[in-house]
Design a protein around this motif. Sequence first.
Motif, PDB file in Angstrom:
ATOM      1  N   LYS A   7       0.829  -1.195   0.000  1.00 20.62           N
ATOM      2  CA  LYS A   7       0.000   0.000   0.000  1.00 20.62           C
ATOM      3  C   LYS A   7       0.869   1.253   0.000  1.00 20.62           C
ATOM      4  O   LYS A   7       1.979   1.255   0.513  1.00 20.62           O
ATOM      5  N   THR A   8       0.330   2.315  -0.581  1.00 22.83           N
ATOM      6  CA  THR A   8       1.032   3.591  -0.614  1.00 22.83           C
ATOM      7  C   THR A   8       0.758   4.329   0.687  1.00 22.83           C
ATOM      8  O   THR A   8      -0.341   4.842   0.912  1.00 22.83           O
ATOM      9  N   GLU A   9       1.771   4.340   1.558  1.00 24.98           N
ATOM     10  CA  GLU A   9       1.640   4.953   2.877  1.00 24.98           C
ATOM     11  C   GLU A   9       2.920   5.701   3.223  1.00 24.98           C
ATOM     12  O   GLU A   9       3.963   5.489   2.585  1.00 24.98           O
ATOM     13  N   PRO A  10       2.890   6.560   4.247  1.00 24.22           N
ATOM     14  CA  PRO A  10       4.112   7.236   4.683  1.00 24.22           C
ATOM     15  C   PRO A  10       5.185   6.245   5.126  1.00 24.22           C
ATOM     16  O   PRO A  10       4.925   5.052   5.330  1.00 24.22           O
ATOM     17  N   GLU A  11       6.383   6.753   5.312  1.00 23.13           N
ATOM     18  CA  GLU A  11       7.540   5.890   5.547  1.00 23.13           C
ATOM     19  C   GLU A  11       7.387   5.005   6.782  1.00 23.13           C
ATOM     20  O   GLU A  11       7.661   3.799   6.717  1.00 23.13           O
ATOM     21  N   ALA A  12       6.961   5.539   7.886  1.00 27.45           N
ATOM     22  CA  ALA A  12       6.893   4.755   9.118  1.00 27.45           C
ATOM     23  C   ALA A  12       5.943   3.574   8.971  1.00 27.45           C
ATOM     24  O   ALA A  12       6.287   2.438   9.347  1.00 27.45           O
ATOM     25  N   GLU A  13       4.759   3.820   8.425  1.00 29.69           N
ATOM     26  CA  GLU A  13       3.798   2.738   8.226  1.00 29.69           C
ATOM     27  C   GLU A  13       4.309   1.708   7.223  1.00 29.69           C
ATOM     28  O   GLU A  13       4.133   0.496   7.405  1.00 29.69           O
ATOM     29  N   THR A  14       4.971   2.186   6.176  1.00 32.12           N
ATOM     30  CA  THR A  14       5.500   1.275   5.161  1.00 32.12           C
ATOM     31  C   THR A  14       6.565   0.355   5.751  1.00 32.12           C
ATOM     32  O   THR A  14       6.567  -0.850   5.497  1.00 32.12           O
ATOM     33  N   LEU A  15       7.441   0.905   6.533  1.00 32.86           N
ATOM     34  CA  LEU A  15       8.517   0.094   7.105  1.00 32.86           C
ATOM     35  C   LEU A  15       7.964  -0.960   8.064  1.00 32.86           C
ATOM     36  O   LEU A  15       8.462  -2.107   8.092  1.00 32.86           O
ATOM     37  N   ARG A  16       6.949  -0.616   8.826  1.00 28.15           N
ATOM     38  CA  ARG A  16       6.347  -1.605   9.727  1.00 28.15           C
ATOM     39  C   ARG A  16       5.729  -2.752   8.923  1.00 28.15           C
ATOM     40  O   ARG A  16       5.871  -3.925   9.304  1.00 28.15           O
ATOM     41  N   TYR A  17       5.052  -2.417   7.833  1.00 33.29           N
ATOM     42  CA  TYR A  17       4.438  -3.475   7.021  1.00 33.29           C
ATOM     43  C   TYR A  17       5.503  -4.334   6.338  1.00 33.29           C
ATOM     44  O   TYR A  17       5.364  -5.561   6.251  1.00 33.29           O
ATOM     45  N   LEU A  18       6.572  -3.715   5.864  1.00 31.05           N
ATOM     46  CA  LEU A  18       7.653  -4.497   5.245  1.00 31.05           C
ATOM     47  C   LEU A  18       8.290  -5.449   6.248  1.00 31.05           C
ATOM     48  O   LEU A  18       8.704  -6.560   5.877  1.00 31.05           O
ATOM     49  N   ASP A  19       8.382  -5.038   7.490  1.00 35.56           N
ATOM     50  CA  ASP A  19       8.901  -5.944   8.519  1.00 35.56           C
ATOM     51  C   ASP A  19       8.025  -7.199   8.630  1.00 35.56           C
ATOM     52  O   ASP A  19       8.532  -8.314   8.783  1.00 35.56           O
TER      53      ASP A  19
END
Length: 272
Positions: free
Chosen positions: A254-266
């Motif tokens: 999903k297209t989200e800000p950096e903090a949310e994106t990094l949590r999902y990638l984890d």
Amino acid sequence: MKFGVSTFVTDDGIGPAALGRALEERGFGSLFLAEHTHIPVKRETPWPGGAELPRMYYRTLDPFVVLAAAASVTERLRLGTGIALVVQRDPIILAKEVASLDLISGGRAVLGVGAGWNREEMRNHGTEPKTRMRLLRERVLAVKELWTSEEAEFHGEFVDFDPVFSYPKPVQDPHPPVLIGGAGPTTFDRVVEFGDGWMPIHGRGTDALAAQIAELRDRAGRRVPVTVFAVPGRREVVEALADAGVDEVLFNLKTEPEAETLRYLDRLADLL
């Protein structure tokens, strides 16, 4: 099986460099980007994904600019389009863009191609929707000619140029792989004729994926690589795709800000 992500990079989500670094640090092998040059205000073509066109479709960055930024901060990440709207792009410029990306990345470019669904968008580029598949074919063949010939020329119904010099040439031999998007009744014709792989969207015409892959490889007389994009981040989905013979899974990011994106990638990284 290989693992990457497919996503829309926009002006209100994670930036290209941060995304590229995060993917490589977590062991992902590829980044594939969607493309829309613009979205017409008056839109009549229905979106295949549902009733309401999501925000990120309106705000995409140019995929090759994003991929070049990601290339500059990574060493192994494959950099692809999922998909480039070839019927909205000049083939001579497209050949140079992809070859340039391949050169600066050390041979990591992948060109995923398609004809698109938004008829209003393509008409603004001078493309007639009824002939877009023939146009797609000629432009891809012309790009391959520009990549591989010292004095490239092409003479077709839509693309026509006398011998030209076109540089740089790609690093990959003979050229970056061209993956054909879609899952329509004539998609396999394109894969067999001028594609180096097949790249359907998960859940759109892929209900009998194992049988489809077997048919494609039988028709082609070779083991055509299959990449599936927009895949949900669930283990049972990945296992089903592996059983069907898929070579690469691109998780939907999903297209989200950096903090949310990094949590999902984890969380996604646990599936690797």
